[in-house]
Motif scaffolding. Sequence first.
Motif, PDB file in Angstrom:
ATOM      1  N   LEU A   1      35.893  44.979  41.124  1.00 48.80           N
ATOM      2  CA  LEU A   1      36.657  44.076  41.983  1.00 48.80           C
ATOM      3  C   LEU A   1      38.118  44.522  42.096  1.00 48.80           C
ATOM      4  CD1 LEU A   1      36.880  41.267  43.458  1.00 48.80           C
ATOM      5  CD2 LEU A   1      37.544  40.339  41.245  1.00 48.80           C
ATOM      6  N   TRP A   2      38.748  44.832  40.968  1.00 47.45           N
ATOM      7  CA  TRP A   2      40.146  45.257  40.987  1.00 47.45           C
ATOM      8  C   TRP A   2      40.314  46.545  41.794  1.00 47.45           C
ATOM      9  CZ3 TRP A   2      44.907  43.663  38.825  1.00 47.45           C
ATOM     10  CH2 TRP A   2      44.861  42.419  38.179  1.00 47.45           C
ATOM     11  N   ALA A   3      39.431  47.514  41.570  1.00 44.92           N
ATOM     12  CA  ALA A   3      39.566  48.792  42.271  1.00 44.92           C
ATOM     13  C   ALA A   3      39.340  48.620  43.778  1.00 44.92           C
ATOM     14  CB  ALA A   3      38.585  49.810  41.697  1.00 44.92           C
ATOM     15  N   GLU A   4      38.294  47.910  44.151  1.00 43.50           N
ATOM     16  CA  GLU A   4      37.949  47.824  45.565  1.00 43.50           C
ATOM     17  C   GLU A   4      38.880  46.904  46.331  1.00 43.50           C
ATOM     18  OE1 GLU A   4      33.993  47.867  46.780  1.00 43.50           O
ATOM     19  OE2 GLU A   4      33.310  49.158  45.142  1.00 43.50           O
ATOM     20  N   ARG A   5      39.492  45.922  45.663  1.00 41.99           N
ATOM     21  CA  ARG A   5      40.507  45.112  46.339  1.00 41.99           C
ATOM     22  C   ARG A   5      41.740  45.947  46.673  1.00 41.99           C
ATOM     23  NH1 ARG A   5      39.525  40.719  49.325  1.00 41.99           N
ATOM     24  NH2 ARG A   5      37.865  39.496  48.363  1.00 41.99           N
TER      25      ARG A   5
ATOM     26  N   LEU B   1      38.860  36.200  31.383  1.00 41.97           N
ATOM     27  CA  LEU B   1      39.397  37.190  32.311  1.00 41.97           C
ATOM     28  C   LEU B   1      38.993  36.916  33.756  1.00 41.97           C
ATOM     29  CD1 LEU B   1      38.919  40.477  30.248  1.00 41.97           C
ATOM     30  CD2 LEU B   1      41.079  39.399  30.891  1.00 41.97           C
ATOM     31  N   VAL B   2      37.914  36.153  33.973  1.00 43.66           N
ATOM     32  CA  VAL B   2      37.483  35.855  35.344  1.00 43.66           C
ATOM     33  C   VAL B   2      38.507  34.977  36.064  1.00 43.66           C
ATOM     34  CG1 VAL B   2      35.681  34.802  36.761  1.00 43.66           C
ATOM     35  CG2 VAL B   2      35.048  36.181  34.770  1.00 43.66           C
ATOM     36  N   PRO B   3      38.853  33.777  35.541  1.00 44.28           N
ATOM     37  CA  PRO B   3      39.892  32.994  36.228  1.00 44.28           C
ATOM     38  C   PRO B   3      41.263  33.666  36.196  1.00 44.28           C
ATOM     39  CG  PRO B   3      39.300  31.958  34.129  1.00 44.28           C
ATOM     40  CD  PRO B   3      38.307  33.037  34.376  1.00 44.28           C
ATOM     41  N   LEU B   4      41.546  34.425  35.132  1.00 45.72           N
ATOM     42  CA  LEU B   4      42.826  35.117  35.064  1.00 45.72           C
ATOM     43  C   LEU B   4      42.939  36.149  36.189  1.00 45.72           C
ATOM     44  CD1 LEU B   4      45.493  35.621  33.595  1.00 45.72           C
ATOM     45  CD2 LEU B   4      44.284  37.272  32.137  1.00 45.72           C
ATOM     46  N   SER B   5      41.851  36.878  36.445  1.00 52.35           N
ATOM     47  CA  SER B   5      41.859  37.861  37.534  1.00 52.35           C
ATOM     48  C   SER B   5      42.058  37.167  38.875  1.00 52.35           C
ATOM     49  CB  SER B   5      40.548  38.661  37.534  1.00 52.35           C
ATOM     50  OG  SER B   5      40.457  39.481  36.393  1.00 52.35           O
ATOM     51  N   TRP B   6      41.375  36.032  39.054  1.00 58.39           N
ATOM     52  CA  TRP B   6      41.551  35.290  40.309  1.00 58.39           C
ATOM     53  C   TRP B   6      43.011  34.879  40.481  1.00 58.39           C
ATOM     54  CZ3 TRP B   6      43.350  30.282  40.898  1.00 58.39           C
ATOM     55  CH2 TRP B   6      43.298  29.779  42.210  1.00 58.39           C
ATOM     56  N   PHE B   7      43.619  34.368  39.426  1.00 59.37           N
ATOM     57  CA  PHE B   7      45.006  33.902  39.521  1.00 59.37           C
ATOM     58  C   PHE B   7      45.938  35.060  39.864  1.00 59.37           C
ATOM     59  CE2 PHE B   7      49.188  33.159  37.645  1.00 59.37           C
ATOM     60  CZ  PHE B   7      49.534  31.955  38.257  1.00 59.37           C
ATOM     61  N   VAL B   8      45.777  36.186  39.172  1.00 60.62           N
ATOM     62  CA  VAL B   8      46.678  37.316  39.399  1.00 60.62           C
ATOM     63  C   VAL B   8      46.506  37.882  40.805  1.00 60.62           C
ATOM     64  CG1 VAL B   8      47.225  39.680  38.680  1.00 60.62           C
ATOM     65  CG2 VAL B   8      46.836  37.914  36.954  1.00 60.62           C
ATOM     66  N   LEU B   9      45.270  38.013  41.257  1.00 64.93           N
ATOM     67  CA  LEU B   9      45.021  38.655  42.545  1.00 64.93           C
ATOM     68  C   LEU B   9      45.299  37.744  43.733  1.00 64.93           C
ATOM     69  CD1 LEU B   9      41.765  40.692  41.760  1.00 64.93           C
ATOM     70  CD2 LEU B   9      44.067  41.586  42.130  1.00 64.93           C
ATOM     71  N   TRP B  10      45.115  36.427  43.557  1.00 69.26           N
ATOM     72  CA  TRP B  10      45.245  35.519  44.697  1.00 69.26           C
ATOM     73  C   TRP B  10      46.423  34.556  44.602  1.00 69.26           C
ATOM     74  CZ3 TRP B  10      40.604  37.819  43.943  1.00 69.26           C
ATOM     75  CH2 TRP B  10      39.916  38.246  45.075  1.00 69.26           C
TER      76      TRP B  10
ATOM     77  N   TYR C   1      26.277  50.107  37.259  1.00 76.60           N
ATOM     78  CA  TYR C   1      25.781  49.943  38.632  1.00 76.60           C
ATOM     79  C   TYR C   1      25.420  48.479  38.908  1.00 76.60           C
ATOM     80  CZ  TYR C   1      25.318  55.031  38.290  1.00 76.60           C
ATOM     81  OH  TYR C   1      25.564  56.372  38.112  1.00 76.60           O
ATOM     82  N   ILE C   2      24.814  47.820  37.926  1.00 75.66           N
ATOM     83  CA  ILE C   2      24.467  46.411  38.114  1.00 75.66           C
ATOM     84  C   ILE C   2      25.729  45.561  38.247  1.00 75.66           C
ATOM     85  CG2 ILE C   2      23.291  44.427  37.084  1.00 75.66           C
ATOM     86  CD1 ILE C   2      21.336  46.309  35.783  1.00 75.66           C
ATOM     87  N   GLY C   3      26.790  45.920  37.486  1.00 71.11           N
ATOM     88  CA  GLY C   3      28.060  45.223  37.633  1.00 71.11           C
ATOM     89  C   GLY C   3      28.619  45.380  39.040  1.00 71.11           C
ATOM     90  N   LEU C   4      28.479  46.575  39.609  1.00 70.01           N
ATOM     91  CA  LEU C   4      28.914  46.799  40.985  1.00 70.01           C
ATOM     92  C   LEU C   4      28.103  45.932  41.944  1.00 70.01           C
ATOM     93  CD1 LEU C   4      31.003  48.687  42.357  1.00 70.01           C
ATOM     94  CD2 LEU C   4      29.109  50.249  42.834  1.00 70.01           C
TER      95      LEU C   4
ATOM     96  N   ASN D   1      30.636  38.807  46.866  1.00 73.93           N
ATOM     97  CA  ASN D   1      31.477  38.994  48.052  1.00 73.93           C
ATOM     98  C   ASN D   1      32.917  39.337  47.662  1.00 73.93           C
ATOM     99  OD1 ASN D   1      31.860  39.216  50.786  1.00 73.93           O
ATOM    100  ND2 ASN D   1      32.024  37.023  51.171  1.00 73.93           N
ATOM    101  N   TRP D   2      33.063  40.184  46.652  1.00 76.07           N
ATOM    102  CA  TRP D   2      34.368  40.664  46.200  1.00 76.07           C
ATOM    103  C   TRP D   2      35.276  39.507  45.758  1.00 76.07           C
ATOM    104  CZ3 TRP D   2      31.391  43.035  49.788  1.00 76.07           C
ATOM    105  CH2 TRP D   2      31.195  44.403  49.650  1.00 76.07           C
ATOM    106  N   MET D   3      34.667  38.465  45.184  1.00 76.74           N
ATOM    107  CA  MET D   3      35.416  37.317  44.655  1.00 76.74           C
ATOM    108  C   MET D   3      35.015  37.096  43.197  1.00 76.74           C
ATOM    109  SD  MET D   3      37.414  36.151  47.032  1.00 76.74           S
ATOM    110  CE  MET D   3      37.807  34.486  46.460  1.00 76.74           C
ATOM    111  N   PRO D   4      35.961  36.721  42.319  1.00 79.85           N
ATOM    112  CA  PRO D   4      35.643  36.575  40.891  1.00 79.85           C
ATOM    113  C   PRO D   4      34.577  35.522  40.600  1.00 79.85           C
ATOM    114  CG  PRO D   4      38.018  36.688  41.214  1.00 79.85           C
ATOM    115  CD  PRO D   4      37.410  36.569  42.583  1.00 79.85           C
TER     116      PRO D   4
END
Length: 421
Positions: free
Chosen positions: A74-78, A222-231, A296-299, A306-309
């Motif tokens: 998610l971080w890389a593709e965003r 780390l899931v909500p933290l990633s959402w907060f940082v990115l959005w 690969y499964i993580g991808l 849909n590229w959302m945490p």
Amino acid sequence: MSTATVAKSRPAQAAKPGRRRMSLPVVLLLIAGALVLVSVVRLITGANGITSTGQMSTALRLAVPIGLAGLGGLWAERAGVVNIGLEGMMILGTWFGAWAGYQWGPWVGVAFGILGGCIGGVLHAIATVTFNVNHIVSGVALNILALGLARYLSKYTFEGVPQGSSKQSPPIESLGTFDVPGLSDLLVTLNQKHWFVISDVAGLLGGAITNLSPLTVVAVALVPLSWFVLWRTAFGLRLRSCGENPVAAESLGVNVYKYKYIAVIISGGFAGMGGAFLSIVASNVYLDGQTAGRGYIGLAAMIFGNWMPGGLALGAGLFGYTDSLNLRGGTSNVHALLLLVALLLLAGALYLAWRRRYLPALITAVVAAATYLWYANTSEVPSQLVTASPYIVTLLVLSLSAQHLRMPKADGLPYRKGQGG
């Protein structure tokens, strides 16, 4: 540069009919409906194990490395970099985590696992961002390189060590586990009552707070933290602008190269943490081939989400649950889930008919009928199907959700500084 300025620079996107994001009440209603349906299936089939506390606890443990790899993607593709190399970064995380954990303790092992993934991220960033190598080619090359490097280092470091070999590390000290006092026992008791819906909810919640590793808590946070940082931060908005329109971002003063590098290195760190989780928490030893395609499964979980945490977390949970069926002897459980699949397909057929899409509705109804006949005329499914279920679910989810996805616009596209003229 203000956040509002970057936001205005992004081209306005016309809303597409039928593609509106579901509101939180609708999502909660769908989850409640799914729980009711699962409870009905459990009562009909008598397969109480499908929502047991142990099943859910195992599913969470298996979902964590998949979710961490998905967060890395998610971080890389965003930021506009496709990261097929997540598998290789996880492999580096498993080896570095086990090597350091064996010598200096599990938390040092986690730190070195993250560092190993970051090294993979640096290599991928150099290839894709600096030299504009095709992102898929770079990722595949990194996966091959990491696999070979881990095998060489294992033979060099673990062979001849007590309880170690060229394909396995010595045992690593455990991080330990904990329960929520009082509440965990209460939920386990409720789950064993096998009541309608209540016991299923108790099993789901009990699995989330029973036999927890501290690293699991960190990974979930780390899931909500990633959402907060990115959005919700200016840093995240700039990073996402690099994946949507890097030329416009550059014109407003964003250092696109820097943000792409940061994103890919963080991506590698997440994948490396997932690898360290496998070698330190999930099994307490490094094993050759330990990742087993989880990168690969993580991808796939990231694409499913849909590229959302939040969607990524649901996808990781789904894949972790199907994987847990294999570990807990789930032939009877998978057989019971055939009925659940048939009911879900029937609901989908009714929805498509309501939308007046009659041909897809007919095809879905036929598949639902075939699935029900399979369930009704058998007592269990082949064990090979249980083993392959995580990969089958991955393919099905991607094929069914492909038409409703929106990837970042510049994801995977080559970029050169100043190319906007």
